[in-house]
Write a protein that holds these residues in place. Sequence first.
Motif, PDB file in Angstrom:
ATOM      1  N   CYS A 248       0.858  -1.125  -0.321  1.00  0.00           N
ATOM      2  CA  CYS A 248       0.085  -0.036   0.005  1.00  0.00           C
ATOM      3  C   CYS A 248       0.915   1.342   0.102  1.00  0.00           C
ATOM      4  N   GLU A 249       1.925   1.314   0.797  1.00  0.00           N
ATOM      5  CA  GLU A 249       3.007   2.353   0.877  1.00  0.00           C
ATOM      6  C   GLU A 249       3.441   2.758  -0.430  1.00  0.00           C
ATOM      7  N   PHE A 250       3.818   1.702  -1.281  1.00  0.00           N
ATOM      8  CA  PHE A 250       4.420   1.834  -2.736  1.00  0.00           C
ATOM      9  C   PHE A 250       3.420   2.578  -3.460  1.00  0.00           C
ATOM     10  N   VAL A 251       2.259   2.061  -3.463  1.00  0.00           N
ATOM     11  CA  VAL A 251       1.109   2.674  -4.426  1.00  0.00           C
ATOM     12  C   VAL A 251       1.242   4.027  -4.061  1.00  0.00           C
ATOM     13  N   GLU A 252       0.877   4.422  -2.604  1.00  0.00           N
ATOM     14  CA  GLU A 252       0.668   5.887  -2.456  1.00  0.00           C
ATOM     15  C   GLU A 252       1.844   6.729  -2.654  1.00  0.00           C
ATOM     16  N   THR A 253       2.966   6.105  -2.436  1.00  0.00           N
ATOM     17  CA  THR A 253       4.129   7.048  -2.540  1.00  0.00           C
ATOM     18  C   THR A 253       4.281   7.455  -3.898  1.00  0.00           C
ATOM     19  N   ALA A 254       4.053   6.301  -4.926  1.00  0.00           N
ATOM     20  CA  ALA A 254       4.211   6.612  -6.354  1.00  0.00           C
ATOM     21  C   ALA A 254       3.243   7.408  -6.868  1.00  0.00           C
ATOM     22  N   VAL A 255       1.972   7.505  -6.368  1.00  0.00           N
ATOM     23  CA  VAL A 255       0.865   8.466  -6.866  1.00  0.00           C
ATOM     24  C   VAL A 255       1.214   9.693  -6.421  1.00  0.00           C
ATOM     25  N   ARG A 256       1.802   9.961  -5.115  1.00  0.00           N
ATOM     26  CA  ARG A 256       1.927  11.367  -4.599  1.00  0.00           C
ATOM     27  C   ARG A 256       3.289  11.889  -5.120  1.00  0.00           C
ATOM     28  N   VAL A 257       4.242  11.300  -5.346  1.00  0.00           N
ATOM     29  CA  VAL A 257       5.648  11.635  -5.553  1.00  0.00           C
ATOM     30  C   VAL A 257       5.542  11.873  -7.352  1.00  0.00           C
ATOM     31  N   LYS A 258       5.024  10.906  -7.884  1.00  0.00           N
ATOM     32  CA  LYS A 258       4.891  11.122  -9.398  1.00  0.00           C
ATOM     33  C   LYS A 258       3.620  10.927  -9.924  1.00  0.00           C
ATOM     34  N   PRO A 259       2.673  11.715  -9.659  1.00  0.00           N
ATOM     35  CA  PRO A 259       1.338  11.524 -10.218  1.00  0.00           C
ATOM     36  C   PRO A 259       1.131  11.146 -11.521  1.00  0.00           C
ATOM     37  N   ASP A 260       1.964  11.960 -12.558  1.00  0.00           N
ATOM     38  CA  ASP A 260       1.915  11.875 -13.866  1.00  0.00           C
ATOM     39  C   ASP A 260       2.611  10.683 -14.536  1.00  0.00           C
ATOM     40  N   GLN A 261       3.095   9.806 -13.538  1.00  0.00           N
ATOM     41  CA  GLN A 261       3.997   8.681 -13.973  1.00  0.00           C
ATOM     42  C   GLN A 261       3.174   7.418 -13.565  1.00  0.00           C
ATOM     43  N   PRO A 262       2.859   6.427 -14.240  1.00  0.00           N
ATOM     44  CA  PRO A 262       2.474   5.146 -14.030  1.00  0.00           C
ATOM     45  C   PRO A 262       3.294   4.221 -13.249  1.00  0.00           C
ATOM     46  N   ASP A 299      -7.254 -12.761   1.679  1.00  0.00           N
ATOM     47  CA  ASP A 299      -8.363 -12.197   0.723  1.00  0.00           C
ATOM     48  C   ASP A 299      -8.509 -10.833   1.408  1.00  0.00           C
ATOM     49  N   PHE A 300      -8.436 -10.354   2.923  1.00  0.00           N
ATOM     50  CA  PHE A 300      -8.361  -9.440   3.444  1.00  0.00           C
ATOM     51  C   PHE A 300      -7.335  -8.302   3.011  1.00  0.00           C
ATOM     52  N   HIS A 301      -6.320  -8.763   2.740  1.00  0.00           N
ATOM     53  CA  HIS A 301      -5.161  -8.054   2.382  1.00  0.00           C
ATOM     54  C   HIS A 301      -5.213  -7.569   0.785  1.00  0.00           C
ATOM     55  N   VAL A 302      -5.703  -8.549  -0.002  1.00  0.00           N
ATOM     56  CA  VAL A 302      -6.160  -8.019  -1.260  1.00  0.00           C
ATOM     57  C   VAL A 302      -6.994  -6.893  -1.355  1.00  0.00           C
ATOM     58  N   GLY A 303      -7.954  -7.198  -0.564  1.00  0.00           N
ATOM     59  CA  GLY A 303      -9.039  -6.214  -0.567  1.00  0.00           C
ATOM     60  C   GLY A 303      -8.655  -4.602   0.043  1.00  0.00           C
ATOM     61  N   ARG A 304      -7.496  -4.970   0.981  1.00  0.00           N
ATOM     62  CA  ARG A 304      -7.176  -3.534   1.474  1.00  0.00           C
ATOM     63  C   ARG A 304      -6.442  -2.721   0.450  1.00  0.00           C
ATOM     64  N   LEU A 305      -5.714  -3.798  -0.373  1.00  0.00           N
ATOM     65  CA  LEU A 305      -4.944  -2.601  -1.620  1.00  0.00           C
ATOM     66  C   LEU A 305      -5.988  -2.380  -2.624  1.00  0.00           C
ATOM     67  N   LEU A 306      -6.926  -3.221  -2.653  1.00  0.00           N
ATOM     68  CA  LEU A 306      -7.953  -2.464  -3.843  1.00  0.00           C
ATOM     69  C   LEU A 306      -8.689  -1.594  -3.346  1.00  0.00           C
ATOM     70  N   GLN A 307      -9.019  -1.438  -2.008  1.00  0.00           N
ATOM     71  CA  GLN A 307      -9.657  -0.443  -1.594  1.00  0.00           C
ATOM     72  C   GLN A 307      -8.601   0.917  -1.692  1.00  0.00           C
ATOM     73  N   ASN A 308      -7.334   0.840  -1.344  1.00  0.00           N
ATOM     74  CA  ASN A 308      -6.544   1.881  -1.337  1.00  0.00           C
ATOM     75  C   ASN A 308      -6.516   2.400  -2.940  1.00  0.00           C
ATOM     76  N   LEU A 309      -6.556   1.708  -3.863  1.00  0.00           N
ATOM     77  CA  LEU A 309      -6.520   2.093  -5.227  1.00  0.00           C
ATOM     78  C   LEU A 309      -7.928   3.128  -5.579  1.00  0.00           C
ATOM     79  N   LYS A 310      -8.940   2.570  -4.762  1.00  0.00           N
ATOM     80  CA  LYS A 310      -9.969   3.345  -5.014  1.00  0.00           C
ATOM     81  C   LYS A 310      -9.969   4.741  -4.105  1.00  0.00           C
ATOM     82  N   ASP A 311      -9.450   4.526  -2.820  1.00  0.00           N
ATOM     83  CA  ASP A 311      -9.389   5.789  -1.978  1.00  0.00           C
ATOM     84  C   ASP A 311      -8.510   6.900  -2.725  1.00  0.00           C
ATOM     85  N   LEU A 312      -7.491   6.430  -3.433  1.00  0.00           N
ATOM     86  CA  LEU A 312      -6.570   7.232  -4.235  1.00  0.00           C
ATOM     87  C   LEU A 312      -7.134   7.761  -5.704  1.00  0.00           C
ATOM     88  N   GLY A 313      -8.283   7.264  -5.852  1.00  0.00           N
ATOM     89  CA  GLY A 313      -8.935   7.719  -7.229  1.00  0.00           C
ATOM     90  C   GLY A 313      -8.457   6.999  -8.419  1.00  0.00           C
TER      91      GLY A 313
END
Length: 514
Positions: A248-262, A299-313
């Motif tokens: 989750c941290e990797f996804v969050e950091t990637a989005v915030r540090v480089k929002p224009d880079q996938p 399954d819980f932790h897969v759901g947590r990561l997927l929810q993270n994607l939703k929360d980040l838009g």
Amino acid sequence: MRRLFITLVCSFMLLLLSASPAVSAADQSARPNVIVILADDMGYGDVTALNRQSRIPTPNLDKLARQGLVFTDAHAAGSYCVPSRYGLLTGRYMWRTRLGSGGNLANFAGTLIEPGRRTIANLMQDAGYQTGLVGKWHQGIDWKLHDESEREQIRVDPNYQNFKNIDFASPVLKGINDYGFAYSFATAGSAEMNPSTFIVNNRAAVIPTLTTAEAKEKYSEWYGRDDNIIAEGYTMDRLVPTLSNKACEFVETAVRVKPDQPFFLYYAMTTPHNPIVPNEEFVGKSQAGTYGDFVVELDFHVGRLLQNLKDLGIADNTLVFFTSDNGPVDRTRGYPQRWVRGDTQIYGHDSTGDCSGWKGGLEEGGHRVPFIVRWPAKIKPGEACATTIVFNDVLPTLAEMLNVKIDNKTAEDGVSFYPALTGASRPVSFHKAIIHNHHNGHFAVRQGPFKLIMKGPKTVEEVLDPRVPVKYQLYDLDKDIAESTDVADKHPEKVKQMHAILKQYVKAGRSQSE
């Protein structure tokens, strides 16, 4: 520890900032984020959406299946960990490597992926992606040694015990970050394998010093091996949540540090591979014993990561793959007590669904795996696809999606199934045939509905040696998914033709045309 944590965070941020070349905004908006989630030893029948008889609740995976595309005939590149992951990362069968068919990596073995070989992470990095790996590597690491004379021994000895010869304080000579991953937070192998420490950007986060006996005394329990070398603070109950946090941290950091880079994240979970030690909040949540509870935790932790994607838009333009590295272990035979917290009985639950066989074998249960793909921007939800695919295909699929050409020395055994994702084409298979291999070395060939198992040759040299006797078993999977009726005698020409395909693939060094 606090200083180490700050150093690691700073290193992570710098790596993300410098990982990839500049890409235009137009290109970025057309390219999705990509996440590959790989479970460890999870069966096709464990997911309720894929097996109505499952006794394990998997609400997050079921939701993913409803929102995405389910491949019902998807196969790992091998029936156990190392060949499966090698195929996913390189698009090539592992039996072509120095390990051969049935080979495995020792605890401290050197890197398996050949120098100069392009991986899925190299592909994504070259395409302008931030790249990261969280979880189980199991492709070998070249540790720095104090005494280099033991280098060859350490590559092959699964029970190497001279831990003092390994310089855990220094960066590894070659590891995960040398294969296209700008960031990595990993275990070297399975949860019970040595060394029991997290490896962050090619170095041990904490130097392992504890023996198994010392860990048992310190933590009251240790569900690893009897010969582990363990880092302070590395415990089985912390392992799964820690990896979940880092994904989750990797996804969050990637989005915030480089929002224009996938970004591209390879999230290689350590569950539900042994040690089977679900955390307390998941105990009793399934009707399939301790193993089932561990799948509930996954399954819980897969759901947590997927929810993270939703929360980040970013959920709509994130391509998510979920699969497993191979089929489940035969739990009906039990586990060593040191690897289990609680009851191992499966209570009538069948992890392989309608298939027979288990991890390591040639039967469908060993390598037919759950394979769910979600990409709301492109993939129509709630469909199933019967096209036969294999892990080797993921790399060329992403290459086609990104309109990136790969040379003839990359993914020699993979072919893109991108048309199946979009619905443009869903044939029986994009392959002429695919190859399976047993942990003991035996091969099988799959073509259309038929699977030919060949008992005899265990190496590529023996495959090409006419003096090696071969016993055949042929199954029509369309009519007999349980592989209960051998029809080899009824189809002698089919047997001959499929055996010839294996020989052709071995001789050519590839299964795809150049």
